[in-house]
Write an enzyme that holds these catalytic residues in place. Structure first.
Site, PDB file in Angstrom:
ATOM      1  N   THR A 195     -93.740  17.158  16.244  1.00  0.00           N
ATOM      2  CA  THR A 195     -94.667  16.072  15.958  1.00  0.00           C
ATOM      3  C   THR A 195     -95.758  15.924  17.014  1.00  0.00           C
ATOM      4  OG1 THR A 195     -93.195  14.475  17.044  1.00  0.00           O
ATOM      5  CG2 THR A 195     -92.951  14.761  14.667  1.00  0.00           C
ATOM      6  N   SER A 196     -95.556  16.491  18.196  1.00  0.00           N
ATOM      7  CA  SER A 196     -96.583  16.410  19.231  1.00  0.00           C
ATOM      8  C   SER A 196     -96.393  17.551  20.207  1.00  0.00           C
ATOM      9  CB  SER A 196     -96.520  15.068  19.987  1.00  0.00           C
ATOM     10  OG  SER A 196     -95.337  14.975  20.753  1.00  0.00           O
ATOM     11  N   GLY A 197     -97.467  17.848  20.930  1.00  0.00           N
ATOM     12  CA  GLY A 197     -97.408  18.816  22.010  1.00  0.00           C
ATOM     13  C   GLY A 197     -97.893  18.163  23.278  1.00  0.00           C
TER      14      GLY A 197
ATOM     15  N   HIS B  42     -87.688  29.192  23.097  1.00  0.00           N
ATOM     16  CA  HIS B  42     -87.172  28.310  22.057  1.00  0.00           C
ATOM     17  C   HIS B  42     -86.852  26.987  22.720  1.00  0.00           C
ATOM     18  CE1 HIS B  42     -83.820  27.285  18.952  1.00  0.00           C
ATOM     19  NE2 HIS B  42     -84.948  26.632  18.712  1.00  0.00           N
ATOM     20  N   ASP B  43     -87.402  25.911  22.206  1.00  0.00           N
ATOM     21  CA  ASP B  43     -87.296  24.628  22.909  1.00  0.00           C
ATOM     22  C   ASP B  43     -85.855  24.207  23.150  1.00  0.00           C
ATOM     23  OD1 ASP B  43     -86.822  24.006  20.222  1.00  0.00           O
ATOM     24  OD2 ASP B  43     -88.539  22.666  20.027  1.00  0.00           O
ATOM     25  N   THR B  44     -84.949  24.527  22.230  1.00  0.00           N
ATOM     26  CA  THR B  44     -83.553  24.174  22.465  1.00  0.00           C
ATOM     27  C   THR B  44     -82.964  24.980  23.614  1.00  0.00           C
ATOM     28  OG1 THR B  44     -83.317  23.670  20.113  1.00  0.00           O
ATOM     29  CG2 THR B  44     -81.291  23.878  21.383  1.00  0.00           C
TER      30      THR B  44
ATOM     31  N   THR C 177     -86.192  15.620  16.687  1.00  0.00           N
ATOM     32  CA  THR C 177     -86.389  15.794  15.250  1.00  0.00           C
ATOM     33  C   THR C 177     -85.140  16.389  14.609  1.00  0.00           C
ATOM     34  OG1 THR C 177     -88.766  16.098  15.572  1.00  0.00           O
ATOM     35  CG2 THR C 177     -87.832  16.903  13.510  1.00  0.00           C
TER      36      THR C 177
ATOM     37  N   ASN D 283     -77.447  23.321  13.562  1.00  0.00           N
ATOM     38  CA  ASN D 283     -78.574  22.404  13.362  1.00  0.00           C
ATOM     39  C   ASN D 283     -78.140  21.248  12.471  1.00  0.00           C
ATOM     40  OD1 ASN D 283     -79.905  24.727  14.422  1.00  0.00           O
ATOM     41  ND2 ASN D 283     -81.800  24.064  13.463  1.00  0.00           N
TER      42      ASN D 283
END
Length: 490
Positions: free
Chosen positions: A20-22, A240-242, A263, A300
């Site tokens: 949703t945002s960076g 990968h953000d996770t 999210t 997930n």
């Protein structure tokens, strides 16, 4: 005797792209220092075009350039790192130009092609090679639906695409590669059998990079644009953000589970090797790569997307939508009045989540929530039950004990969700850090520059320097057991 002067912290720039945002942050790392300063935040959301749902990737790149310019004004930057969500990609042609605007993983184009993929390589065989949880938007299915593949010479996942525009180099960072369904979980390489079964040219996929590798240095025109030296390195982080978030889990023992909650809720364990059994496949667990060749064994779960989409719906209708009063109302609502399985397919696409919750409840013989607070409580209790179910299954399938749950990411600010998760699991929950992904990005850069030590050293630094809150289980365990049975998550 004169005291030894302390070495000042080293500054790193991290571009962290969420669904949703960076934002671009500056992380300062030293022996007893780990801090973040956000220098730029920009919106990120889907763009509906005639052919489907896409990302505004050029807007994201401009936001990163603007953020790097702000970072350069604030301090001397030792390195830059990029992380984002997984599975989505850009295609480059023979001239290195972007073939088409990257699709958003929530676009429904992959639904008709899953069975086609399984007709070429059985789902069981695909799992035993890749270890990947089945999600209909995994890269392997997106490529089966891709209409521009004949024009493509190179595929770059989103962080690698940004890195390419910054440096001119091409490569695929391995933690993100492991989410594609094209990566062999045992060998740590692109899977030639999968590529052959799907008729994909191996040359489409660039060589793999590992977290900490040098991806390149800023191109001259980029360096001039953002005001950084041309020799500024871009370091491959756990892109990968996770994977980055798990780096920053403040665990001081090995018997922990984690939930990276935003999210999505990514709930699981850190293991030494993948679990590729039929039981693991039946439970739909994924084996994704972490730093130091660890396995992120997780599933997930549809996370706080349910809440944020509900807020968006209420805002559009002129209803109260700010979170603090909604949480206050939820805390007062009747427990377990209505529950949903957060991973039901009707909750995946953008839209009116409160209406879909009402439909789900009506279909399953429950009274739909009658107030906004009741909807919020339904979402949070249901997520806590999904957290419990997933972690218990992970522990059983991996043969591990769990003594503490670390909940990191934006969800760690949600006190009601954290307490519900402790109550549901019967385990203490340590909440924080909120900025786990950006911290993990910065820490991998810092390790590559010899500012911090090994994985344990990084986590001890997080534990010493970040604000953490501990939640102990309370409430009625039998009520949670009964609630779990109602929605098939016991």
């Amino acid at each position: 005797m004169k005291p030894t002067p302390s070495t000042p912290p080293t500054a790193f720039a991290a571009a962290d792209l969420g669904a949703t945002s960076g934002r671009v942050v500056v992380g300062r790392v030293g022996r007893d220092t780990l801090g973040l300063t956000e220098v730029r935040r920009f919106d990120n959301g889907p763009v509906q075009l005639p052919d489907g749902l896409h990302w505004n990737v050029l807007g994201l790149y401009q936001g990163i350039l603007d953020g790097l310019r702000e970072a350069a004004r604030s301090t001397t930057i030792a390195s830059v790192g990029i992380d984002s969500w997984a599975v989505d990609y850009g295609l480059l042609d023979d001239d290195g130009a972007l073939v088409a605007t990257p699709f958003h993983y929530r676009d429904p184009r992959t639904a008709p092609v899953v069975e086609q993929v399984w007709g070429r390589i059985q789902a069981r065989d695909l799992y035993h090679i890749t270890g990947l949880q089945h999600l209909p938007f995994n890269t392997v299915y997106q490529l089966a639906a891709e209409k521009h593949l004949h024009r493509a010479r190179t595929l770059l996942l989103i962080p690698d695409l940004i890195t390419h525009w910054l440096t001119g180099t091409t490569g695929t960072e391995a933690t993100n590669a492991s989410t594609t369904g094209l990566y062999d979980a045992r060998t740590g390489t692109w899977s030639q059998p999968v590529l052959a079964a799907l008729g994909l040219d191996p040359a489409l996929l660039p060589p793999l990079r590992r977290p900490g590798d040098l991806a390149g240095t800023l191109l001259p025109h980029v360096a001039e644009t953002v005001g950084l030296p041309a020799a500024t390195p871009v370091t491959a982080v756990a892109s990968h953000d996770t994977a980055s978030a798990v780096v920053a889990v403040p665990a001081t023992t090995t018997d922990f589970a984690y939930i990276s909650c935003g999210t999505w809720s990514l709930a699981g364990l850190e293991l030494d090797r993948p679990v590729l059994t039929d039981a693991s496949r039946a439970a739909n667990f994924t084996n994704e790569l972490g730093i130091d060749n660890t396995t992120r064994y997780l599933r997930n779960i549809m996370g706080l997307w349910l809440l944020s989409e509900s807020q968006r719906t209420w805002r559009a209708r002129g209803l109260p939508h700010h979170l603090p009063p909604l949480l206050d109302e939820a805390a007062r609502a009747r427990p377990f009045a209505a529950l949903v399985n957060p991973d039901a397919p009707e909750f995946l696409a953008p839209g009116d989540i409160p209406a879909r919750i009402a439909e789900y409840c009506a279909r399953t013989g429950q009274t739909p929530p009658e107030s906004q607070g009741a909807v919020v409580r339904c979402i949070l209790e249901s997520l806590a039950l999904a957290h419990r179910h997933t972690l218990r299954q992970a522990a059983e399938l991996a043969g591990r004990d769990i003594r503490v749950v670390h909940l990191v990411g934006g969800g760690s600010r949600n006190e009601l969700l954290c307490q519900f998760t402790a109550d549901a699991t019967g385990l203490p929950v340590v909440a924080g850090p909120t900025e786990a992904t950006a911290l993990g990005n910065v820490l991998v850069q810092a390790r590559a520059h010899a500012v911090v030590g090994d994985r344990s050293d990084m986590r001890r630094l997080v534990s010493r320097t970040q604000d953490l809150r501990r939640y102990t289980p309370k409430g009625d365990a039998k009520a949670w057991n009964s609630a779990a049975a109602r929605i098939g998550l016991s």
